[in-house]
Design a protein around this motif. Sequence first.
Motif, PDB file in Angstrom:
ATOM      1  N   ARG A  41     -41.540  18.512  81.973  1.00 58.47           N
ATOM      2  CA  ARG A  41     -42.875  17.948  82.093  1.00 58.47           C
ATOM      3  C   ARG A  41     -43.830  18.953  82.723  1.00 58.47           C
ATOM      4  O   ARG A  41     -43.498  19.601  83.700  1.00 58.47           O
ATOM      5  CB  ARG A  41     -42.907  16.723  82.979  1.00 58.47           C
ATOM      6  CG  ARG A  41     -41.889  15.667  82.936  1.00 58.47           C
ATOM      7  CD  ARG A  41     -41.335  15.165  81.725  1.00 58.47           C
ATOM      8  NE  ARG A  41     -40.329  14.201  82.187  1.00 58.47           N
ATOM      9  CZ  ARG A  41     -39.269  13.869  81.551  1.00 58.47           C
ATOM     10  NH1 ARG A  41     -39.024  14.361  80.377  1.00 58.47           N
ATOM     11  NH2 ARG A  41     -38.418  13.020  82.040  1.00 58.47           N
TER      12      ARG A  41
ATOM     13  N   ASP B 248     -51.947  22.433  84.503  1.00 54.84           N
ATOM     14  CA  ASP B 248     -52.974  22.203  83.490  1.00 54.84           C
ATOM     15  C   ASP B 248     -54.276  22.896  83.875  1.00 54.84           C
ATOM     16  O   ASP B 248     -54.971  23.484  83.057  1.00 54.84           O
ATOM     17  CB  ASP B 248     -53.186  20.700  83.320  1.00 54.84           C
ATOM     18  CG  ASP B 248     -54.201  20.379  82.271  1.00 54.84           C
ATOM     19  OD1 ASP B 248     -54.029  20.800  81.130  1.00 54.84           O
ATOM     20  OD2 ASP B 248     -55.182  19.716  82.590  1.00 54.84           O
TER      21      ASP B 248
ATOM     22  N   LEU C 160     -42.808  11.673  75.521  1.00 54.23           N
ATOM     23  CA  LEU C 160     -43.846  12.690  75.415  1.00 54.23           C
ATOM     24  C   LEU C 160     -43.260  14.097  75.438  1.00 54.23           C
ATOM     25  O   LEU C 160     -43.839  15.032  74.871  1.00 54.23           O
ATOM     26  CB  LEU C 160     -44.854  12.525  76.551  1.00 54.23           C
ATOM     27  CG  LEU C 160     -45.720  11.260  76.492  1.00 54.23           C
ATOM     28  CD1 LEU C 160     -46.507  11.086  77.785  1.00 54.23           C
ATOM     29  CD2 LEU C 160     -46.667  11.302  75.298  1.00 54.23           C
ATOM     30  N   ALA C 161     -42.111  14.275  76.087  1.00 54.10           N
ATOM     31  CA  ALA C 161     -41.521  15.600  76.207  1.00 54.10           C
ATOM     32  C   ALA C 161     -41.020  16.148  74.881  1.00 54.10           C
ATOM     33  O   ALA C 161     -40.839  17.357  74.740  1.00 54.10           O
ATOM     34  CB  ALA C 161     -40.368  15.561  77.217  1.00 54.10           C
TER      35      ALA C 161
ATOM     36  N   LEU D  77     -42.303   9.348  79.688  1.00 54.03           N
ATOM     37  CA  LEU D  77     -42.186  10.769  79.973  1.00 54.03           C
ATOM     38  C   LEU D  77     -41.174  11.430  79.043  1.00 54.03           C
ATOM     39  O   LEU D  77     -41.392  12.532  78.533  1.00 54.03           O
ATOM     40  CB  LEU D  77     -41.775  10.976  81.435  1.00 54.03           C
ATOM     41  CG  LEU D  77     -42.852  10.686  82.488  1.00 54.03           C
ATOM     42  CD1 LEU D  77     -42.245  10.735  83.885  1.00 54.03           C
ATOM     43  CD2 LEU D  77     -44.004  11.668  82.369  1.00 54.03           C
TER      44      LEU D  77
ATOM     45  N   GLU E  15     -50.034  15.654  80.456  1.00 53.20           N
ATOM     46  CA  GLU E  15     -49.377  15.681  79.152  1.00 53.20           C
ATOM     47  C   GLU E  15     -50.373  15.500  78.008  1.00 53.20           C
ATOM     48  O   GLU E  15     -49.986  15.419  76.845  1.00 53.20           O
ATOM     49  CB  GLU E  15     -48.315  14.572  79.078  1.00 53.20           C
ATOM     50  CG  GLU E  15     -47.128  14.778  80.006  1.00 53.20           C
ATOM     51  CD  GLU E  15     -46.193  15.865  79.520  1.00 53.20           C
ATOM     52  OE1 GLU E  15     -46.381  16.343  78.392  1.00 53.20           O
ATOM     53  OE2 GLU E  15     -45.275  16.250  80.261  1.00 53.20           O
TER      54      GLU E  15
ATOM     55  N   GLY F 263     -45.425  18.394  72.852  1.00 57.08           N
ATOM     56  CA  GLY F 263     -44.976  18.395  74.231  1.00 57.08           C
ATOM     57  C   GLY F 263     -44.004  19.523  74.448  1.00 57.08           C
ATOM     58  O   GLY F 263     -43.449  20.100  73.536  1.00 57.08           O
ATOM     59  N   SER F 264     -43.757  19.882  75.693  1.00 54.62           N
ATOM     60  CA  SER F 264     -42.819  20.947  75.976  1.00 54.62           C
ATOM     61  C   SER F 264     -41.406  20.446  75.847  1.00 54.62           C
ATOM     62  O   SER F 264     -41.092  19.327  76.150  1.00 54.62           O
ATOM     63  CB  SER F 264     -43.070  21.483  77.393  1.00 54.62           C
ATOM     64  OG  SER F 264     -43.036  20.441  78.312  1.00 54.62           O
TER      65      SER F 264
END
Length: 693
Positions: free
Chosen positions: A305, A324, A566-567, A563, A498, A295-296
């Motif tokens: 995100r 995306d 995932l980041a 969120l 994501e 993830g970023s």
Amino acid sequence: MLETLDAAAVRRWCDGGLEALRAHQREIDDLNVYPVPDGDTGTNLVLTLTAAHEALASTETLDPTGAHGPPGSTGVAGLMRRMARGALLGARGNSGVIVSQILRGMADTFTGTVAVRGIELARALRTATDAAYAAVARPVEGTVLSVVAAAAEGAGRIKSDDLLIVARAAARAATEALARTPQQLPILAQAGVVDAGGRGLCLLLDALVRAVADGSGEGPGVGERSGDGERSGSGEGPGVGERSGSGEGNGDASADTTSNGSADDGSADGARGGDASGGGSGSVRGGVGGGSAGGSNAAGGTARRATAGGLVPRRSESSATADDGRPESQRPSWPGDRRAADGRPQELWAAGDQRAPGGHAPDGGYAGAGQAGGGHTGAGHAGGGHVGGGGEDGCAGFGYEVQYLLDATDEAVERLRTVLDGLGDSLVIVGSGDGDPPTWNVHVHVTEIGPAVEAGIAAGRPYRISVTPLEERRGGSDSRGAVVVAAGDGLTALFEAEGVVVVDRNPSTAEMLAAVHATCARSVVLLPNDANTHAVAVSAAREAETTGVRVSVVPTRSPVQALAALAVRDAQRPFADDVIAMAEAAGACRYGEVCTAQRDAFTVAGQCRAGDLLGLVDGEVHVIGSDLAEVSRRLLDRMLGGGGELVTLVLGAGVPSGFEADLRGHVHRTWPFIELECYAGGQPRYHLLAGVE
């Protein structure tokens, strides 16, 4: 006189139990110990037992009477195994998972038992109690666990081998234990209710009494009522119209990071559950499955995100946005989505096929493609997780997913396994071992459809043949994926951006399992975003592991925590370390919600009335009011009072125009050094989701 439990009685029990739960579904749903709109215990139990009922119904095509068939297939033990398996795959919420484990415990006891009389039933209830407690990391008394334990104790006290007498004793003890639950759990006493999961279990035990009594010709005993699922035995308990607490909101909802299918459930019936609107199965939406899990992560530790092509992010000017850019056609389909490239269903049905109700295979396993754990493995053959011609690329390069049910002998299946192994990838062949010949669920990814189907014809009788086009996805030995539970078009698009597979709220075990396989990855993280979905995620993780997929559950309680998790993903880290980092990020994110109260209740913030707006922080009510903007501002102030650098806001469906601008202005004026990200999530029920990192 029904001296022993027979197959017909098991079917009557399942029929009667489902009928009783349906009759009381709304009662249990409405009687939630929390004022928030998530009291779905009754719905979850109905959906769970519906899956068990469908698993039993699939055996009727083999033997409608349940009196004949191969040993262990349609007898008491075989039917109980099917019932338990169906309940597990269809389980919704913590209450559904626990009930499935109770059925499994009983089935384990009946296996190898020549005749099920009173003593065997008492022993089965003790095993069921052990299985139920084992399903919960931190058992909480005053829940369904206390009720099943009391039923087992009541049955064990009876010095009789009479089946009906023991069943009545168990039902009576359960009813009495249900009435005691408010004394054991303060939150129930405060709300003036009993545990909802326990109430559902009492209905099931009452149905068992009626099933046995109907077979013996005695009819319901004193204090029992037949036909509507009401009380059995002499114990006083809540009847129709009385208040029953939602087990979905009882006890400590906290949970530790879980890996490889071992998880902290947090409480006997967890915390607030999701909606199961319509009573149907949820949906799975595919993101970039099986891709890099990285993830970023912006400099300075501030999470960033990416946004989906169809989602317009509303965020501060300093926020970075990535597009995306993938059209819907390039997003991976999930195994249960039977659609060709043109969007039309692409299913092939064999002549003479008798479809099992509800999409369940005859072995009680879920028949959706990609359901690699469906059914018990028969004759010692486990087909899960084998990678064939794809080598280290996993499911890369194979254009079609082919799945069918197959009636074939063990020897023929062994030959089929060898043939399909050379044709494709992601080969899974599982079966129950029941039937003559047994029924198997065959799943494989191939470049050509014909040879895979012809191999099945050579092995036996294939039917319910389904073919799904696949796009090329790279899935190396360390390929990783993620599955997230979320609702709302905006949230779904945000998570898909994501690179994760999205499952609609309140999923079943089978739906979560299908989503795991839809990632086409060998290491998968599950983010349930709801304490009540946590146990379902754990069950799916355990099932997935039998197919060779490594699965960990990060116990997120809100989409904003997912969120945050995932980041911080990093594909360069070992999978276990990555899971720990995700769990730490989720735990460091405080989550808030604004919703409408569904009933009058006493909360830590005072009394609320139905229709009031509630601001919750980490699941507890902190703000009560009537104006959405005012309640939201007060909620943010309460959350930011404890510190924070990044605020993420997700706006729900139907929020008024100007709502976002109002919140932005308030944050910039009151908390000028806070970075703010805002998204149109479109989620139902919750007007606002907020995260503070």
